[in-house]
Design an enzyme around this catalytic site. Structure first.
Site, PDB file in Angstrom:
ATOM      1  N   TYR A   1     -10.277 -64.992 -17.785  1.00 21.15           N
ATOM      2  CA  TYR A   1     -10.747 -65.277 -19.147  1.00 21.15           C
ATOM      3  C   TYR A   1     -11.962 -64.406 -19.471  1.00 21.15           C
ATOM      4  O   TYR A   1     -11.904 -63.492 -20.259  1.00 21.15           O
ATOM      5  CB  TYR A   1     -11.041 -66.772 -19.306  1.00 21.15           C
ATOM      6  CG  TYR A   1     -11.438 -67.132 -20.724  1.00 21.15           C
ATOM      7  CD1 TYR A   1     -10.467 -67.240 -21.721  1.00 21.15           C
ATOM      8  CD2 TYR A   1     -12.774 -67.337 -21.078  1.00 21.15           C
ATOM      9  CE1 TYR A   1     -10.822 -67.540 -23.035  1.00 21.15           C
ATOM     10  CE2 TYR A   1     -13.134 -67.642 -22.385  1.00 21.15           C
ATOM     11  CZ  TYR A   1     -12.160 -67.740 -23.357  1.00 21.15           C
ATOM     12  OH  TYR A   1     -12.516 -68.034 -24.648  1.00 21.15           O
TER      13      TYR A   1
ATOM     14  N   SER B   1      -6.224 -66.048 -25.610  1.00 21.68           N
ATOM     15  CA  SER B   1      -7.361 -65.965 -26.518  1.00 21.68           C
ATOM     16  C   SER B   1      -8.250 -64.781 -26.117  1.00 21.68           C
ATOM     17  O   SER B   1      -7.788 -63.639 -26.129  1.00 21.68           O
ATOM     18  CB  SER B   1      -8.108 -67.303 -26.496  1.00 21.68           C
ATOM     19  OG  SER B   1      -8.922 -67.446 -27.622  1.00 21.68           O
TER      20      SER B   1
ATOM     21  N   ASP C   1      -1.801 -70.891 -35.705  1.00 20.15           N
ATOM     22  CA  ASP C   1      -3.015 -70.564 -34.957  1.00 20.15           C
ATOM     23  C   ASP C   1      -4.058 -70.078 -35.956  1.00 20.15           C
ATOM     24  O   ASP C   1      -4.006 -68.940 -36.409  1.00 20.15           O
ATOM     25  CB  ASP C   1      -2.745 -69.491 -33.895  1.00 20.15           C
ATOM     26  CG  ASP C   1      -3.953 -69.286 -32.976  1.00 20.15           C
ATOM     27  OD1 ASP C   1      -5.053 -69.787 -33.320  1.00 20.15           O
ATOM     28  OD2 ASP C   1      -3.808 -68.641 -31.929  1.00 20.15           O
TER      29      ASP C   1
ATOM     30  N   HIS D   1      -3.326 -72.723 -31.605  1.00 22.82           N
ATOM     31  CA  HIS D   1      -4.036 -71.981 -30.561  1.00 22.82           C
ATOM     32  C   HIS D   1      -3.836 -72.623 -29.188  1.00 22.82           C
ATOM     33  O   HIS D   1      -4.090 -71.992 -28.174  1.00 22.82           O
ATOM     34  CB  HIS D   1      -5.530 -71.911 -30.912  1.00 22.82           C
ATOM     35  CG  HIS D   1      -6.280 -70.856 -30.162  1.00 22.82           C
ATOM     36  ND1 HIS D   1      -5.951 -69.525 -30.246  1.00 22.82           N
ATOM     37  CD2 HIS D   1      -7.329 -70.930 -29.304  1.00 22.82           C
ATOM     38  CE1 HIS D   1      -6.780 -68.827 -29.477  1.00 22.82           C
ATOM     39  NE2 HIS D   1      -7.618 -69.657 -28.893  1.00 22.82           N
TER      40      HIS D   1
END
EC number: 3.4.21.26
Length: 710
Positions: A473, A554, A641, A680
């Site tokens: 991430y 993301s 999203d 999302h």
């Protein structure tokens, strides 16, 4: 692999924007309109190639069947006490949404209190936030549809679970804070905007305001308590102090862990809450984070990173609030990060630390800050906690890569503060003793040691033959701690896989220093850290480039897309979920402006120079060497999203297919799947989760020629 015939997509070569003297062509800018017939046709044409490709993957049926079987285990939250009752969330296994239950005592009969599953046929209405009044007799709850961030707040009387008529709309990124008299609640809403607000729009979210809703009145009568007309990006969330006397207003401008802290003494509002509150600006800058823990009279305890990147506890006396008078209650640890703090049994503090990406839990004395007890924990994460100042007990939930969850209960009135196992869940079909988790520390490009967890079957030969799944991430101060994932364990068990999670910079694993090491001008560190993780797995014989999949969502979608651009030779497969792909324009849509604290903003010449170097959309190029092609790529996004709007993935796939996909040497597929009635990720129904992971791992299996191991 077969070569692909991608859809013919119109390129508008006249769409050129000038950034500080640099001309940047944006030929797919027309895809930014989600409602145009052209965009809808584009999405349909893409899904028409992708869906059959995924459905024809031989493993998909086997994977989905196994996932449905193994994911069907009971999922509990910690119990928490509100007023005189206990509540907890429970999912029997495959319910689309978890259900809230109520009990009169821990031994009492459990009754359904709120079941979101009955609010839609397909599980796409989800609970998003809730708050009980101080006496536990009233309940406010937020609902979101199809995965959107937009929330509708409704109310119930707890006794008899009776629905009340109050409804609050235009709510997003909101607090929910009842005044202790139970008469009403603070919440946040946005002004009316032109066009729709259902989560498929891209319009920007600015000028959030704080309101007070009096129970039993219409929303049109709600009282405006705080607004920031000169600061459209500010968002102010309210919280009541434990004694109910003060409203604390935490103001944020982006995603950085910093906030202003204003407060209002409700005893000074002689006529009650009738308008903008008399705010006292305790902290009026964005130079640190101040997270309220509790207060004894005017002495307030905050968790802060001011002059303490790993966080510490300080006391500020509201009658003498100068910074020079602040007192340190629990000093900053030199290495471990203080993640959260809770006050319980009126005089105890529960502190949760992160030590080398593993949680530890401690009990301290509120008056002196002294350490009283360390709660025993295996290697893993604390993912749930309950226990407030007026409670005499705590519950906490532990999980790890191989343990789905243990909930502990500790009665703090006893002499011996010994937690007991309150509930333990097992998953039938996966024997944890067959697998092992190791944590290693590998060097990044600049020599920084990066932690990585690796999970695999015991006794494997490190001969480079195994498929590997590397997740990362690396942003927004978010720490990626061990968690239990059935979908990934199926990859390990039935696809002979190795699972790796790299704790790269940009996250919060080692405090604010680690975060700052992977943002703004340092963002390339995230990509270097991740590429070095891949190189470590290859060098140590866990896998080889053609067997390696990278995945992120993301900000992690940005991560894996950038890594594919920078090192297409290093990976066999890339799965980018709801990724941020256009780094020059992200700040223009919905809440994107809040991410400029991590990324910067192309309006600034200096920031533009950083962004243009790695922005996935602007760095797609055909590899020069004849024997190097792009890895197989699957982009996943969804029509609702409204956090990372789908235009990012749409423009990126169009660019990939045009620049790379038309080349004769590119045999690996470059595909996108656009889901409907999904967002999302928050609140995604179980049925959709199962479909999504079945798509992902079927794609990996087909592209990397992985056989199913029964």
């Amino acid at each position: 692999m077969l070569s692909f015939q991608y859809p013919d997509v119109y390129r508008d070569e006249t769409a050129i924007q000038d950034y500080h003297g640099h001309k940047v062509c944006d030929p797919y800018a027309w895809l930014e309109d989600p409602d145009s017939e052209q965009t809808k046709a584009f999405v349909e044409a893409q899904n028409k190639i992708t869906v059959p490709f995924l459905e024809q993957c031989p493993i998909r049926g086997l994977y989905k069947e196994r996932m449905t079987e193994l994911y069907d285990y009971p999922k509990y939250s910690c119990h928490f006490k509100k007023g005189k009752r206990y509540f907890y969330f429970y999912n029997t296994g495959l319910q689309n949404q978890r259900v809230l239950y109520v009990q009169d005592s821990l031994e009492g009969e459990a009754r359904v209190f709120l079941d979101p599953n009955i609010l839609s046929d397909d599980g796409t209405v989800a609970l998003r936030g809730y708050a009980f009044s101080e006496d536990g007799e009233y309940f406010a709850y937020g609902l979101s549809a199809s995965g959107s961030d937009w929330v509708t707040i409704k109310f119930m009387k707890v006794d008899g679970a009776k629905e009340l008529p109050d409804v609050l709309e235009r709510v997003k990124f909101s607090c929910m804070a009842w005044t202790h008299d139970g008469k009403g609640m603070f919440y946040n809403a946005y002004p009316q905007q032109d066009g729709k607000s259902d989560g498929t729009e891209t319009s920007t979210n600015l000028h959030q305001k704080l309101y007070y809703h009096v129970l039993g009145t219409d929303q049109s009568e709600d009282i405006l308590c705080a607004e920031f007309p000169d600061e459209p990006k500010w968002m102010g969330g309210a919280e009541l102090s434990d004694d109910g006397r003060y409203v604390l207003l935490s103001i944020r401008e982006g995603c950085d862990p910093v906030n202003r802290l204003w407060y209002c003494d409700l005893q000074q509002e002689s006529n009650g809450i009738t308008g903008i509150l008399k705010w006292v600006k305790l902290i009026d800058n964005f130079e640190g984070e101040y997270d309220y823990v509790t207060n004894e009279g005017t002495v307030f305890t905050f968790k802060t990173n001011r002059h303490s990147p790993n966080y510490r506890l300080i006391n500020i006396d509201f009658t003498d609030p100068e910074e020079s008078k602040w007192k340190v209650l629990v000093p900053e640890h030199e290495k471990d990060v203080l993640e959260w703090v809770a006050c319980v049994r009126s005089n105890f503090l529960v502190l949760c630390y992160l030590h080398d990406v593993k949680n530890t839990l401690q009990l301290h004395d509120l008056a002196t800050g002294a350490l009283l007890k360390i709660f025993p924990l295996e290697v893993g994460s604390v993912v749930g906690y309950s226990g407030q100042k007026k409670d005499t007990e705590i519950f906490y939930q532990f999980t790890s890569f191989l343990s789905p969850g243990i909930i502990y209960h500790c009665d703090l009135t006893k002499e011996e503060l010994e937690p007991r196992v309150f509930r333990e869940v097992t998953v039938k079909g996966i024997d944890a003793s067959d697998y092992q988790t190791v944590q290693i520390f590998y060097p990044s490009k600049d020599g920084t040691k990066i932690p990585m967890f690796i999970v695999h079957k015991k006794g494997i030969k490190l001969d480079g033959s195994h498929p590997a799944f590397l997740y990362g991430y690396g942003g927004f101060n978010i720490s990626i701690t061990p968690n239990y994932s059935v979908s990934r364990l199926i990859f390990v068990r039935h696809m002979g896989g190795v699972l790796a999670v790299a704790n790269i910079r940009g996250g919060g694993e080692y405090g604010e220093t680690w975060h700052k090491g992977g943002i703004l001008a340092n963002k390339q560190n995230c990509f270097d850290d991740f590429q070095c993780a891949a190189e470590y797995l290859i060098k140590e014989g866990y896998t080889s480039p053609k067997r390696l999949t990278i995945n992120g969502g993301s900000n992690g979608g940005l991560l894996v897309a950038t890594c594919a651009n920078q090192r297409p030779d290093l990976f066999g497969c890339v799965i980018a979920q709801v990724g941020v792909m256009d780094m020059l324009k992200f700040h223009k849509y919905t809440i994107g402006h809040a991410w400029t604290t991590d990324y910067g903003c192309s309006d600034s010449k200096q920031h533009f120079e950083w962004l243009i170097k790695y922005s996935p959309l602007h760095n797609v190029k055909l590899p020069e060497a004849d024997d190097i092609q792009y890895p197989s790529m699957l982009l996943l996004t969804a029509d609702h999203d409204d956090r990372v709007v789908p235009l990012h993935s749409l423009k990126f796939i169009a660019t990939l297919q045009y620049i790379v996909g038309r080349s004769r040497k590119q045999n690996n597929p470059l595909l996108i799947h656009v889901d409907t009635k999904a967002g999302h990720g928050a609140g995604k129904p179980t049925a959709k989760v199962i479909e999504e992971v079945s798509d992902m791992f079927a794609f990996i299996a087909r592209c990397l020629n992985i056989d199913w191991i029964p």
